[in-house]
Design an enzyme around this catalytic site. Structure first.
Site, short mmCIF file in Angstrom:
data_model
loop_
_atom_site.label_atom_id
_atom_site.label_comp_id
_atom_site.label_asym_id
_atom_site.label_seq_id
_atom_site.Cartn_x
_atom_site.Cartn_y
_atom_site.Cartn_z
N TYR A 96 10.77 41.96 9.69
CA TYR A 96 11.45 42.34 8.44
C TYR A 96 12.95 42.43 8.69
O TYR A 96 13.42 43.29 9.43
CB TYR A 96 10.94 43.67 7.91
CG TYR A 96 9.49 43.69 7.46
CD1 TYR A 96 8.75 42.52 7.32
CD2 TYR A 96 8.86 44.89 7.16
CE1 TYR A 96 7.43 42.54 6.91
CE2 TYR A 96 7.54 44.93 6.73
CZ TYR A 96 6.82 43.76 6.61
OH TYR A 96 5.52 43.80 6.20
N SER B 248 2.26 44.52 -1.22
CA SER B 248 2.56 43.90 -2.52
C SER B 248 1.62 44.40 -3.61
O SER B 248 1.09 43.60 -4.40
CB SER B 248 2.49 42.37 -2.42
OG SER B 248 3.49 41.87 -1.57
N PRO B 249 1.39 45.71 -3.72
CA PRO B 249 0.47 46.24 -4.74
C PRO B 249 1.01 46.08 -6.16
O PRO B 249 0.25 46.24 -7.11
CB PRO B 249 0.33 47.71 -4.36
CG PRO B 249 1.63 48.05 -3.71
CD PRO B 249 2.00 46.81 -2.93
N GLY C 29 6.71 42.76 -7.92
CA GLY C 29 7.45 43.12 -9.11
C GLY C 29 6.85 42.62 -10.42
O GLY C 29 7.18 43.13 -11.49
N LEU D 197 4.02 43.15 -11.72
CA LEU D 197 3.20 44.13 -12.42
C LEU D 197 4.00 45.33 -12.94
O LEU D 197 3.41 46.28 -13.44
CB LEU D 197 2.07 44.62 -11.51
CG LEU D 197 1.06 43.54 -11.10
CD1 LEU D 197 0.03 44.11 -10.12
CD2 LEU D 197 0.37 42.96 -12.32
N THR D 198 5.31 45.28 -12.82
CA THR D 198 6.12 46.39 -13.31
C THR D 198 6.36 46.30 -14.81
O THR D 198 6.79 47.28 -15.43
CB THR D 198 7.48 46.44 -12.60
OG1 THR D 198 8.21 45.23 -12.92
CG2 THR D 198 7.32 46.56 -11.09
N GLY D 199 6.11 45.13 -15.39
CA GLY D 199 6.38 44.94 -16.81
C GLY D 199 7.80 44.44 -17.08
O GLY D 199 8.15 44.17 -18.23
N LYS D 200 8.61 44.32 -16.04
CA LYS D 200 10.00 43.88 -16.22
C LYS D 200 10.13 42.37 -16.31
O LYS D 200 11.16 41.85 -16.76
CB LYS D 200 10.87 44.38 -15.06
CG LYS D 200 11.02 45.89 -14.99
CD LYS D 200 12.04 46.30 -13.94
CE LYS D 200 11.62 45.90 -12.55
NZ LYS D 200 12.58 46.38 -11.52
#
Length: 305
Positions: free
Chosen positions: A60, A205-206, A210, A212-215
């Site tokens: 990372y 990556s749950p 990103g 699934l954040t709705g953004k």
């Protein structure tokens, strides 16, 4: 507060924090919109919210994630649980290279022992059994408190577990991608098998990077070429899934991201979402305060199918 226990470690809340974003420019655009100060503030906010597990890896940010995490831990005056991973590069020809990699991670973190150490991928040329023996050696040397794997399917997990069992070492965790957008671990039987053995499935990556954040939407994907392309094959079901997430979230005065994380928790996994700001860390921790009904879980299952 509810808890989950990784074998060999103390019980913790069923939510951790991933640090893939710390220093990574390929997927996460590190340095564009967030910097080290934001990451330290996110770390402190997560600690304050009760998050006790922090996951990193030698690859990372080419080691930067480990160095930053080590610095933040030393400055905060607390010692949460730290997990890291060894990447099986093709030029690592023997199991001894895992111990060398582990010592490098400890050096960057500024620690004498890791709480959890994982093999990052089940790749050749060293067979899984060889890496499993190396994990045993790391455990017996006292360099780690618990060991596990990452990105291993059911058959691969069983191969490693058999080797560890011969040395009376428990397979503590398997870290795989798992979310409402990626349910292979569930459908393959891996999640159920891990639960039966008392091994924790750590869900990376749950939040679907990103999505699934709705953004975001197929017309407005996340920044970064890799993130934008990641779920293109599933873009047809994303709008419908987001609508259900938003409906469930509204009923709980929560956010879609919190509902997505809570779904992972109630499926029996330990999600480790990332955070680039204190606001994100605080919002993620809010998933610990939710409880989804059986009907809501069924709705989410159906929307993600």
């Amino acid at each position: 507060m509810e808890s989950i226990q990784i074998p060999g470690l103390e019980p913790i809340p069923p939510l951790g924090m991933g640090t893939w974003q710390w220093g990574d420019t390929l997927f996460w655009d590190y340095g564009k919109g967030y910097a080290d100060g934001d990451l330290e503030a996110a770390f402190k906010e997560a600690l304050a919210a009760g998050i006790r597990l922090y996951d990193t890896a030698e690859v990372y940010g080419r080691g930067k994630s480990e160095r930053l995490l080590g610095q933040f831990v030393r400055r905060c005056g607390q010692r949460p649980l730290i997990a890291s991973k060894c990447f099986p590069f093709p030029w690592r020809f023997s199991r001894k290279s895992l111990i060398t990699a582990l010592k490098g991670s400890l050096r960057r973190l500024g620690m004498e022992r890791l709480d959890l150490y994982l093999l990052h991928w089940p790749w050749p040329p060293v067979p899984l059994e060889g890496w499993a023996e190396a994990l045993v050696e790391a455990y017996e040397l006292g360099l780690v408190r618990a060991v596990g794997v990452s990105n291993c399917n059911l058959a691969q997990t069983e191969r490693v577990s058999r080797v560890l069992a011969r040395h009376n070492v428990k397979l503590a965790a398997n870290q795989v991608e798992y979310s409402l957008l990626e349910r292979r671990a569930e459908h393959s039987g891996l999640l159920e098998a891990l639960r039966a053995e008392g091994t924790v499935l750590m869900a990376y990556s749950p939040l679907g990077m990103g999505w699934l954040t709705g953004k975001y939407s197929p017309q407005n994907p996340p920044t970064g070429a890799m993130r934008g392309r990641k779920y293109r094959a599933k873009e047809g079901k994303i709008p419908g899934l987001i609508r259900v997430l938003q409906e469930v979230a509204q009923a709980h005065q929560a956010t879609p991201a919190q509902v997505a994380l809570r779904w992972c928790i109630q499926k029996g996994s330990l999600p480790i979402p990332g955070a680039k700001s204190p606001a994100q860390a605080r919002a993620n921790a809010g998933a610990l305060n939710l409880r989804l009904s059986e009907e809501e879980m069924r709705l989410l299952d159906s929307a993600s199918a």
